[in-house]
Structure formats: structure tokens, C-alpha cells
Design a protein around this motif. Structure first.
Motif, PDB file in Angstrom:
ATOM      1  N   GLN A 334      36.527  56.911  40.608  1.00 52.07           N
ATOM      2  CA  GLN A 334      37.602  56.714  39.635  1.00 52.07           C
ATOM      3  C   GLN A 334      38.061  58.061  39.066  1.00 52.07           C
ATOM      4  O   GLN A 334      39.262  58.356  39.002  1.00 52.07           O
ATOM      5  CB  GLN A 334      37.122  55.821  38.491  1.00 52.07           C
ATOM      6  N   ALA A 337      39.823  60.187  41.737  1.00 51.24           N
ATOM      7  CA  ALA A 337      41.145  59.652  42.075  1.00 51.24           C
ATOM      8  C   ALA A 337      42.162  60.030  41.007  1.00 51.24           C
ATOM      9  O   ALA A 337      43.303  60.416  41.313  1.00 51.24           O
ATOM     10  CB  ALA A 337      41.077  58.135  42.229  1.00 51.24           C
ATOM     11  N   ILE A 355      43.996  54.010  47.012  1.00 46.74           N
ATOM     12  CA  ILE A 355      42.591  53.904  46.617  1.00 46.74           C
ATOM     13  C   ILE A 355      41.923  52.874  47.508  1.00 46.74           C
ATOM     14  O   ILE A 355      42.318  51.707  47.529  1.00 46.74           O
ATOM     15  CB  ILE A 355      42.441  53.475  45.144  1.00 46.74           C
ATOM     16  N   ARG A 356      40.935  53.310  48.252  1.00 44.53           N
ATOM     17  CA  ARG A 356      40.204  52.385  49.122  1.00 44.53           C
ATOM     18  C   ARG A 356      38.797  52.206  48.554  1.00 44.53           C
ATOM     19  O   ARG A 356      37.965  53.112  48.617  1.00 44.53           O
ATOM     20  CB  ARG A 356      40.134  52.924  50.546  1.00 44.53           C
ATOM     21  N   ALA A 357      38.555  51.055  47.980  1.00 46.10           N
ATOM     22  CA  ALA A 357      37.265  50.767  47.354  1.00 46.10           C
ATOM     23  C   ALA A 357      37.034  49.267  47.391  1.00 46.10           C
ATOM     24  O   ALA A 357      37.995  48.486  47.453  1.00 46.10           O
ATOM     25  CB  ALA A 357      37.246  51.275  45.920  1.00 46.10           C
ATOM     26  N   THR A 359      36.215  45.368  46.261  1.00 41.22           N
ATOM     27  CA  THR A 359      36.635  44.585  45.105  1.00 41.22           C
ATOM     28  C   THR A 359      35.595  44.737  44.000  1.00 41.22           C
ATOM     29  O   THR A 359      34.421  44.967  44.249  1.00 41.22           O
ATOM     30  CB  THR A 359      36.758  43.097  45.481  1.00 41.22           C
ATOM     31  N   SER A 361      35.289  47.159  41.889  1.00 42.92           N
ATOM     32  CA  SER A 361      34.759  48.515  41.719  1.00 42.92           C
ATOM     33  C   SER A 361      35.547  49.312  40.683  1.00 42.92           C
ATOM     34  O   SER A 361      35.247  50.471  40.444  1.00 42.92           O
ATOM     35  CB  SER A 361      34.766  49.255  43.061  1.00 42.92           C
ATOM     36  N   LYS A 363      39.193  49.683  40.407  1.00 45.86           N
ATOM     37  CA  LYS A 363      40.434  50.372  40.811  1.00 45.86           C
ATOM     38  C   LYS A 363      41.501  50.256  39.726  1.00 45.86           C
ATOM     39  O   LYS A 363      42.310  51.167  39.544  1.00 45.86           O
ATOM     40  CB  LYS A 363      40.945  49.782  42.125  1.00 45.86           C
ATOM     41  N   SER A 364      41.513  49.128  39.016  1.00 50.26           N
ATOM     42  CA  SER A 364      42.558  48.912  38.009  1.00 50.26           C
ATOM     43  C   SER A 364      42.531  49.986  36.935  1.00 50.26           C
ATOM     44  O   SER A 364      43.579  50.382  36.416  1.00 50.26           O
ATOM     45  CB  SER A 364      42.390  47.525  37.370  1.00 50.26           C
ATOM     46  N   VAL A 366      41.990  53.071  37.297  1.00 47.21           N
ATOM     47  CA  VAL A 366      42.751  54.204  37.823  1.00 47.21           C
ATOM     48  C   VAL A 366      44.243  53.948  37.660  1.00 47.21           C
ATOM     49  O   VAL A 366      45.005  54.845  37.260  1.00 47.21           O
ATOM     50  CB  VAL A 366      42.396  54.449  39.305  1.00 47.21           C
ATOM     51  N   ASP A 572      48.913  46.849  43.668  1.00 45.19           N
ATOM     52  CA  ASP A 572      47.591  46.492  44.166  1.00 45.19           C
ATOM     53  C   ASP A 572      47.756  45.611  45.403  1.00 45.19           C
ATOM     54  O   ASP A 572      48.809  45.018  45.620  1.00 45.19           O
ATOM     55  CB  ASP A 572      46.816  45.751  43.077  1.00 45.19           C
ATOM     56  N   ALA A 610      46.247  50.172  46.122  1.00 44.38           N
ATOM     57  CA  ALA A 610      44.935  49.895  46.696  1.00 44.38           C
ATOM     58  C   ALA A 610      45.112  48.932  47.854  1.00 44.38           C
ATOM     59  O   ALA A 610      46.004  48.082  47.841  1.00 44.38           O
ATOM     60  CB  ALA A 610      43.989  49.290  45.664  1.00 44.38           C
TER      61      ALA A 610
END
Length: 993
Positions: A334, A337, A355-357, A359, A361, A363-364, A366, A572, A610
Motif C-alpha cells: 500500500q 503504491a 494494483i495487483r493484490a 482480495t 488486502s 487496495k481501496s 490506496v 476497481d 485494480a
């Protein structure tokens, strides 16, 4: 592990054999039916699988190897009841109880009889020359128990029976090609017990079930040889298993377990935390800079000299305060990124950050941070700068709610920044819940879950209305007001918040349908210095040197002229934007850039998104954003994803922790609807009882500080079709009641729900007042609710990407998710998944399908061209307010060749890509020209606004998912301006109904 083991055990018990049920519903998996019944059902052609055979194939190494095959199964023990009549006859009582001397006696099922047959040692060399074949038969077991009255006379009798059995076992072996000592072993086990077949309905259901073998599975024990992995490519190629799935035992490498039910544990990929807490990082600007290790010296120097470092510090402090109690340390991915995004802003280097991560994890977080940083760091950005869009209204609502606390703390820190919600159409009842017209003073604002004030956190936010057209959320308890949180579409359009959260459909609809909402997209407007409302300059009165604010009456002179500068789009689940929907979105994102250039917005857009790994990710992103590979940054890259020995990497694979447990169920003897209904009802009953007892589930969850409701309170059933959801909403409670269980509370949610209904459904899920939630894709992406850790799939999803995304809604906390995949019999895709599941799930990303997208698709272009032309025409209303009206547009474009040419070139530019051939470009220009002619001709004589005219004719695409009607033209009319642009000078024809 103990908790999910207990729940899995309950699932398997309910699916294999439940002696508490009517014999007809006792089991739905691991059943071997009598051979004759299988033949009859196949002739009847019902969509129900009733196998009589298990075939298991596997590969072994070793010339001197020996195998022992064990087949284990359960047979029902039926407790029949017979009453003795005065004439000496014994009459069977099937469902009616018998009462004697105050005691009640009832027929039913008892604990079943567990049995096993074994072949004894079998040498591979012997099997090469002659296969093993044997029929194992057992006689019927029958025990009678008299029920006597007080005078010791028999009045009734229990008859306990276990039916006879007859099982044929075949074991064969053959050498594999030229590989020395490698063999393929085939085991075929069939239930060959005869049954009576006669009449119109040629079988008795109860008789069939008595002679069926439940909980059937095979064990193979090997010696002097090696069992090879059943999931490798050779085994996949050489072996064909029927109604069963073999796997090597995790406890003994020389044992093979083969069962129709597949159980698979997917490990947890854990993000690596930063070594320093977020609070420590934001202690001061020096500490903050020391942790921004990706910035080079020049970038650090820019931050210091510009004074932006102090603002960044405020942003991260607000982030720390808004996540207090939830997030102590950011994940390293995070933080890195966000740094990558900051670098691109400082270097003025627009592009795409993917962003490749996994679910769940984070990402939101970021997304939220980047959406604020662009307004803080860029001097050329003002007004609406960022559009954040999620694929469903449910997800947009939830993410908006989570952002409220962040924006509260930003404004408390002195960063004046607004957040607006934007979704739904004006004529849609769905938006009434968030309309100043329908919300009254004191009404609850359910979309904001709690007060963001850390000294309060009250769970009820109400509406205050300082004016008829203004709605400000306020905490009912501490009276904290949130004037920078805009809840209605009208307020978002009027106040142009820096960050807009909305559905793709709403944003596109506003861009292409409504000239007055172009204040969000960069159109010049006047901003009231008192109340902050924006007034578009496409209105005649706003063009005057002094106008008045309609809200507060403040004078608006030319010094109040401003414009928004949208520069960032966050989306997303990019991989869901495919097909025509993705093509249209790609067109309209390009149109947004073109409109920006008309309104003199600085060139260059940033995109943050993402996505799951897809086979054609570069192509997908390029089609959506227009940026080629050199402007796309994927983070983390595949090679830096997992932690390495040198400490680099961002995620750790935790083999000691389960993220998801998959249970694959191929319903036998029932439909998929019956399978889903039976297992949801049984699990509901099990969890209901677990709440009342101090058992393993309750005690183990208590150690984690969780209740059963918080961990597994609501089962989710994911359906592909709305009709299936509506059907199950009625069927599951009735099924449970019909089998003697308490009716579960069941609700179905789909994209047809209004915002009001959606809020109510979300609340029911959060409050754990639902037992079963039936959903389509509305909850399939990004939604995070506690308690949704059991999910049933009604058949295999349409794609493996969809499977991964929906499964990602579970296992998001401290407990594993339980995923039950109910396959649909006789569907080839479902059968493939069953036969190849371990191979497929072990490398799910490798099976992600290429996403179909091509913005040059002629069909998609034909759909979006009217929207594009209309948008470009509307943009001219800010220079000439009469360009809002159809007949005026018709006359102006017929005489102003230069303006028409500009609009045509801009429209063509929306679609053109460097990869297009000369022929494709020529075809595109022809399409654009023909569509322009049709629209301009049709505007003639129409005195209403262009949007009303086009809407009445159903010409525009209203959403990314809908089509428009094709309007045909007749009656030739010639227009000089158009003829001048036409290569052929063809006649133009007018509309004909």
C-alpha cells in the motif's frame, strides 16, 4: 481450523447421509444407486445425475508394487412400524404414529450400517495379464421387536431392516507407453443390486434409496510402489475418473482416497506489514520523508521547496486518524503504491497504475489516498478532480461510506475537500432515498454508518436541511455536521466536489446526456463565493456580467468564473469491464479527454485501478485508457509478489492458515436447486444449534473474540440468473419446513433493488438478521461484510475470474471462508471443473480467461457515436447557449462548415487508435459522417432541447449495458455544408416512422 472442520463435517453429514431425514432426502452426494435405476432415469431424460458406477484411475511407479482396494459405504437402517389388527393381520404404518399406553411409536431411519469390502493384496504384474473381478454380496439384515401392551400382548412391531447388497469390483492395470515401471490402474465399482421395475413410474423411490450405497468412497493402499500426484498433467491426460475424484492422502503418501466430494484448502496470502506504524511515520515531516524511500532527491527537493510536504503530512495524519483501531501499520505494498503515484504526479507523468493484490488486502485505501493527493499536489487541479467508480451500486455505497471518516479528518486538519456520491438516474425510484425532495429534516441517513467524530462514533446520522435544496448529514448524538459530504446527485452536480464516487453508468450518462452537469467535467461556470454552488455558463443569464446565486442570492460577477479539472479516474475490478460494456466505457473515457481539451483542461489523465491477472491485461488497459504498455505500471510485478529470502517481496504464502475451504458437490438424485436448498437448510439448523450450545464452534470463535453471527452469521447463495434467485427465495424456506427444520430468513438481492432497498438489505446483512442471502453480481465484487463467510455457488460461474472475485468476498477476517460449489449436472463446463478442480484451483490465475475488448469494434462504435456527437455539440453551448436546442443546432451546423468539421474530427479522434489500418480509419470516418448526417437532419424543426429530442427517439445509449433503437431515414433533402464534406455528395434522407 477447528471451526471450519466442524462446519465442513456438518455439510458432509448433511450431504452424504442424514438418518434424521425422510429416506428420499437422506443424501445428495457420495451415492451409488442401483444399476437398473440409473438405466431407467437415463431413459426418462431428467436433468438429474444418478450414477451406479465409480471409476477411479491413477498412476503408480514400481514393477513389484501391490495394491489393496477398500470400498466403504453406508446402508440405511430402516425402522418400519407394523400394527397388529384383531384379525391377526400386521398392517404397515408408514407415516402415522402408533400410540399405546401413553407411549408414541414412529417409523423412520436409525443409525445406518457402516460397511467395507476389500480385495486383499493385488500385484501389478498379475493385473497386467488378468484383471481382478469379484462380486461382493450380502443378505438382507432383519430384526423384529414386538411392542406389547400392559397385558403382555403384542399390539405392534418394529421391523429394522438393512437391504441386501451386491457390489461388483473390477481392477485393471496397463503399462504406460515406453516408461519402465509406470502403470495406470483403473478401479471400477458398481452397485449391481437388482430392483423391481414396472408400471408407469417404473420404480419406488423408497425402495431405490434402501438399496443405494451412501457415503461411498474408495481407499487404495499401496506397497513397494509409488503413487503419483493425481493432479499433475500426466494424470490429467491419461486418467478418466467417473463420479469420483482421487487424491493422495495428506497423512500417508502410500494411500489414495477417492470420493465424489472434493474438499480443498486454499492457503492465505498475507500482505507484509511495514515495520513502522502509520502514527509513527506521520510524527513529523522529517520522519515521513525518511520512509518515502521510492522518491529520488529531486522529487524530495520539489516537495520541500513547494511547501507540499506539509499538506502530504496532513493527508497521512488524517488517514491514520480515520483508520485508528482498524489499521496500525500499512501494508508495504500500500505504502509503495502510494509513493509510485506521488512520483508520477511530481514528474507530471500521466499514465496507468494497476494494483495487483489479492482480495481483502486493502487496495481501496490506496484509491482513497491517491484521490486526495492529486488535489493536494497539483496546482493545476481544482474543483472535481477525481472520479472513483466501482462496478456495482452496492459497492459504490459501501466504499463511499468508508471514505466519510477520512474526509472528516482531512477537513478537521484544514484541507478543504469535498466528497460526492453519484449514482442512479433522475427518473429512477432508486435515488429518492437520497434526494432533497424526499428526505425530511431529521430523517436517518443510513448510507453513513456512524459518526466520524472519534469522541462519539454514534451509529445514527440524520439529515439537516438548511434550505429546500440542501441536505447536510449530522450526527444525532454529538451534532457534528458534515457539509463537505454530498449525498445527492443534484448537490454533487451543484457543488463539484473534489472527489466523486459513482457508478460508470451515472458518470457516462451525465457526460453524454446532460449539458448542465458538465460543470463536473470542466465546463466553465460561476461559483458562488458564499454557498459554493456552481452555475454552468450554458445558461443565458449566467453569461451576463453579473448574475445571482439562486440558492443564497449572492451576486456573481465574472471574477467568480471557474472550472473543474478532472485528471484522475479510479476504477476497481478492471477485468469486469469487458465486451460491449468495456468498449463503450473505453469510448467515453476517451470522450472525457476530448471534452477536457474543449474546455481548456490541461492534457493528460491519470488512472489508478485494480485487476485480477488476465491473459490480455495490457490490451484491456490500453483499450480502456488509450495508454500503451510503456505508460502502464503494474504493481507489484509478478516476480516481486512473494517474499524472497533476501526480504524483498510484498506477500507471504501461509500454508498454516486457510483462506478458503472449497467443497465441491455434484448433486446426485436431486437437482442443483435441491442440493442448494438441502445444504443451506442443514447448515442453518447446525449454526442455530451451535449458538445455543457451548460446543467447539462457539468456544473456538470466542477465543478470537467473535460470535457465530460475526463469523458465519449469513450464508450467501450466488446465482447467475435472477429467476433462480427469485425461485430459491421461496423454495429454501419451504424446503426447510418440509423436512422438519426451522424456516430460515431468506432475501434476494440484485441490481433491480432501489437505493432504499439496497440500504435495507445491507443493514440486514450487517446486523446478522438474515440467515440466507441470495445474490447476483451485486455482491460479487469488492463488498466486505463480516459474517458472509459461507457461500454457495448455484453452478459454476461464467468465468474463473468471476469465481475468484466472488470467493474473495469470504475469508476476509480471522476465520476461513467455506465455499460450496454445487455443480449443475450434464453441463460440460461444470463437469470439466469437477474432473480438473485441484489442477485448476492450484493455479487459478493461469485459467483466467482473456477479456474480450476492442474499442474499434464497429457495433460498439455504432452504439456510442450518437452519444459522442451529442456530447461534443453540448460542449459548444458554453460558447453559444442556443446550442442546447435541436433546431438551432440543425441550422448552425448546416451553415458553419468549420464548426461541423471540428466536431467530426473530435468524434473520430475519440475512436482512432495507432494500431488502426488505413482501411479501418476510412471506414470509421464514413460511419462518423453518416451518423452526423442522420442526427443533424433529424434536428430540423424541433424547438426542444437536443437531449429531450434524442431521448424521445431513443437514439442515445442510456447506460453501458443497454442498446438503442435504430432510426431509419427516407425523403431526400440536400444540405450544402454536409455535401461539401461528403466524399460522394450522396442525398441525405429524413426520419420516417
Amino acid at each position: 481450523m477447528k471451526v471450519v472442520d466442524e462446519i465442513t463435517s456438518a455439510v458432509l453429514t448433511a450431504s452424504m447421509f442424514d438418518h434424521g431425514r425422510d429416506i428420499r432426502y437422506a443424501g445428495i452426494t457420495d451415492v451409488l444407486f442401483p444399476e437398473g435405476y440409473t438405466f431407467v432415469r437415463r431413459k426418462l431424460g431428467r436433468n438429474i445425475t444418478v450414477p451406479s458406477v465409480h471409476t477411479t484411475e491413477f498412476i503408480v511407479d514400481g514393477d513389484d508394487g501391490e495394491l489393496v482396494v477398500e470400498f466403504r459405504f453406508i446402508q440405511p437402517r430402516i425402522r418400519g412400524l407394523r400394527q397388529k389388527y384383531p384379525d391377526g393381520r400386521w398392517i404397515r404404518l408408514s407415516s402415522r404414529p402408533f400410540v399405546l399406553d401413553g407411549n408414541t411409536y414412529q417409523a423412520g431411519n436409525e443409525e445406518p450400517s457402516e460397511k467395507m469390502i476389500t480385495t486383499g493384496p493385488l500385484k501389478l504384474k498379475d493385473l497386467l495379464s488378468k484383471k481382478y473381478k469379484k462380486v461382493f454380496a450380502a443378505k438382507k439384515e432383519r430384526v423384529e421387536e414386538l411392542i406389547k401392551d400392559s397385558k403382555d400382548k403384542a399390539q405392534a412391531m418394529f421391523v429394522r431392516e438393512v437391504a441386501e447388497s451386491k457390489i461388483e469390483v473390477n481392477v485393471a492395470c496397463r503399462r504406460l507407453g515406453d516408461k519402465e515401471g509406470r502403470y495406470k490402474v483403473s478401479i471400477r465399482i458398481q452397485n449391481v443390486i437388482p430392483i423391481k421395475l414396472s408400471g408407469v413410474r417404473p420404480y419406488n423411490a423408497e425402495e431405490v434409496m434402501k438399496k443405494s450405497l451412501f457415503g461411498a468412497y474408495t481407499l487404495v493402499k499401496s506397497s513397494k510402489c509409488t503413487l503419483l500426484d493425481t493432479g499433475n498433467e500426466e494424470a490429467m491426460r491419461e486418467c478418466a475418473n467417473l463420479s469420483t475424484y482421487p487424491v493422495k492422502s495428506s497423512k500417508s503418501s502410500d494411500t489414495l482416497f477417492s470420493s465424489p466430494v472434493i474438499v480443498y484448502d486454499y492457503p492465505w496470502f498475507e500482505p507484509i506489514n511495514m515495520t513502522t506504524s502509520l502514527k509513527e511515520i506521520v510524527a513529523d515531516d522529517k520522519t515521513l520523508l525518511s520512509h518515502m524511500h521510492l522518491l529520488d532527491k529531486n522529487e524530495v527537493s520539489v516537495l520541500k521547496k513547494s511547501g507540499k510536504l506539509a499538506k502530504i503530512l496532513k493527508v497521512f495524519r488524517a488517514l491514520a486518524e480515520s483508520t485508528e483501531g482498524k489499521v496500525d501499520r500499512l501494508y508495504q505494498f500500500q505504502w509503495d503504491a502510494i509513493q509510485k503515484f506521488i512520483k508520477s504526479l511530481l514528474k507530471d507523468d500521466p499514465g496507468v497504475l494497476i494494483i495487483r493484490a489479492p482480495t481483502n488486502s486493502g487496495k481501496s485505501l490506496v484509491f482513497y489516498t491517491c484521490s486526495v493527493l492529486i488535489s493536494v499536489l497539483r496546482d493545476d487541479v481544482k474543483g472535481t478532480a477525481t472520479f472513483i467508480t466501482f462496478p456495482t451500486r452496492a459497492l459504490n455505497s459501501q466504499q463511499f461510506s468508508e471514505m466519510v471518516s477520512f474526509f472528516y479528518h482531512l477537513n478537521q486538519a484544514g484541507i478543504n475537500i469535498k466528497l460526492g456520491l453519484y449514482m442512479g438516474q433522475e427518473d429512477d425510484a432508486a435515488v429518492k432515498i437520497l434526494s432533497t425532495q424526499y428526505v425530511k429534516e431529521g430523517d436517518e441517513i443510513a448510507i453513513i454508518e456512524r459518526c466520524p467524530n472519534p469522541a462519539c462514533h454514534h451509529d445514527k446520522i440524520v439529515a439537516t436541511k438548511p434550505s429546500e435544496n440542501r441536505l447536510i448529514p449530522m450526527c444525532e448524538e454529538c451534532k457534528t455536521t458534515l457539509p463537505y459530504i454530498l449525498l445527492t446527485n443534484w448537490e454533487t452536480q451543484d457543488f463539484c466536489p473534489e472527489v466523486v464516487v459513482g457508478t460508470p453508468d451515472k458518470i457516462v450518462n451525465s457526460l453524454t446526456h446532460n449539458v448542465y452537469t458538465h460543470t463536473l467535467f470542466g465546463a466553465p461556470c460561476k461559483k458562488c463565493p458564499n454557498c459554493g454552488r456552481h452555475y454552468p455558463l450554458c445558461l443565458k443569464d449566467q453569461r451576463e456580467s453579473v448574475a445571482k446565486c439562486r440558492g443564497c442570492g449572492t451576486a456573481l460577477d465574472n471574477s467568480t468564473i471557474t472550472r473543474s479539472t478532472p485528471r484522475l479516474v479510479v476504477f476497481d475490478e478492471i477485468h469486469t469491464l469487458t465486451g460491449t460494456q468495456g468498449n463503450l466505457l473505453g469510448h467515453f473515457l476517451a470522450l472525457l479527454k476530448t471534452v477536457g481539451s474543449i474546455y481548456d483542461i490541461p492534457r493528460g489523465f491519470w488512472y489508478v485501478g485494480a485487476t485480477a491477472t488476465v491473459a490480455n491485461q495490457e490490451e484491456l488497459v490500453s483499450n480502456l485508457t488509450g495508454y500503451e504498455k510503456d505508460k502502464q505500471t503494474v504493481f507489484p510485478e509478478k516476480e516481486e509478489f512473494l517474499k524472497k529470502s533476501d526480504g524483498s517481496g510484498y506477500f507471504v504464502k501461509r500454508d498454516d492458515r486457510i483462506r478458503h475451504r472449497y467443497v465441491i458437490v455434484e448433486p446426485l438424485g436431486v437437482t442443483t436447486r435441491g442440493s442448494v436448498s438441502q445444504l443451506t437448510s442443514s447448515l442453518h439448523s447446525f449454526l442455530d444449534n451451535a449458538r445455543k450450545m457451548e460446543g467447539i464452534v462457539k468456544l473456538e470463535l470466542a477465543k478470537k473474540g467473535l460470535t457465530i453471527d460475526e463469523a458465519y452469521g449469513t450464508q450467501t447463495v450466488y446465482v447467475l440468473r435472477k429467476d433462480d434467485g427469485r425461485d430459491l427465495e421461496k423454495f429454501i424456506p419451504d424446503f426447510a419446513h418440509g423436512t422438519g427444520l426451522r424456516r430460515p430468513k431468506v432475501k434476494f438481492g440484485s441490481g433491480d433493488l432501489s437505493s432504499s432497498q439496497l440500504v435495507q438489505l445491507n443493514r440486514a446483512v450487517k446486523e446478522h438478521s438474515l440467515d440466507v442471502l441470495l445474490v447476483t453480481q451485486i455482491y460479487g465484487q469488492g463488498v466486505d461484510f463480516p459474517g458472509l463467510n459461507i457461500i454457495h455457488f448455484f453452478g459454476t460461474p461464467r468465468s474463473f475470474i468471476e469465481l475468484a472475485q466472488v470467493v474473495g468476498r469470504t475469508g476476509r477476517g480471522d476465520v476461513p471462508g467455506l465455499v460450496l460449489l454445487h455443480l449443475v449436472p450434464q453441463i460440460p463446463r461444470d463437469e470439466w471443473v469437477y474432473q480438473n478442480f485441484r489442477y485448476m484451483i492450484g493455479d487459478l490465475e493461469a485459467h483466467y480467461e482473456p477479456t474480450p475488448i476492442n474499442v474499434a469494434n464497429k457495433y460498439a462504435i455504432s452504439l456510442s457515436l450518437p452519444n459522442v456527437f451529442h456530447t461534443l455539440i453540448m460542449a459548444r453551448a458554453y460558447e453559444d447557449h442556443q446550442m442546447r436546442y435541436a433546431d438551432y443546432v440543425h441550422g448552425r451546423l448546416n451553415t458553419d462548415k468549420a464548426l461541423l468539421k471540428d466536431i467530426l474530427e473530435e468524434a473520430i479522434g475519440v475512436y482512432e487508435r495507432p494500431s488502426m489500418t488505413a482501411v479501418e480509419k476510412k471506414e470509421l470516418r464514413t460511419m462518423a459522417f453518416m451518423k452526423a448526417r442522420e442526427m443533424i437532419v433529424d434536428f430540423a424543426g424541433s424547438k426542444i432541447e437536443t437531449i429531450k429530442h434524442l431521448s424521445a427517439k431513443d437514439v442515445l445509449v442510456p447506460t453501458l449495458r443497454e442498446k438503442h433503437k435504430v432510426i431509419r431515414y427516407s425523403e431526400a433533402v440536400r444540405y450544402s455544408a454536409l455535401d461539401g464534406l461528403s466524399a460522394s455528395g450522396e442525398d441525405i434522407v429524413e426520419a420516417d416512422d
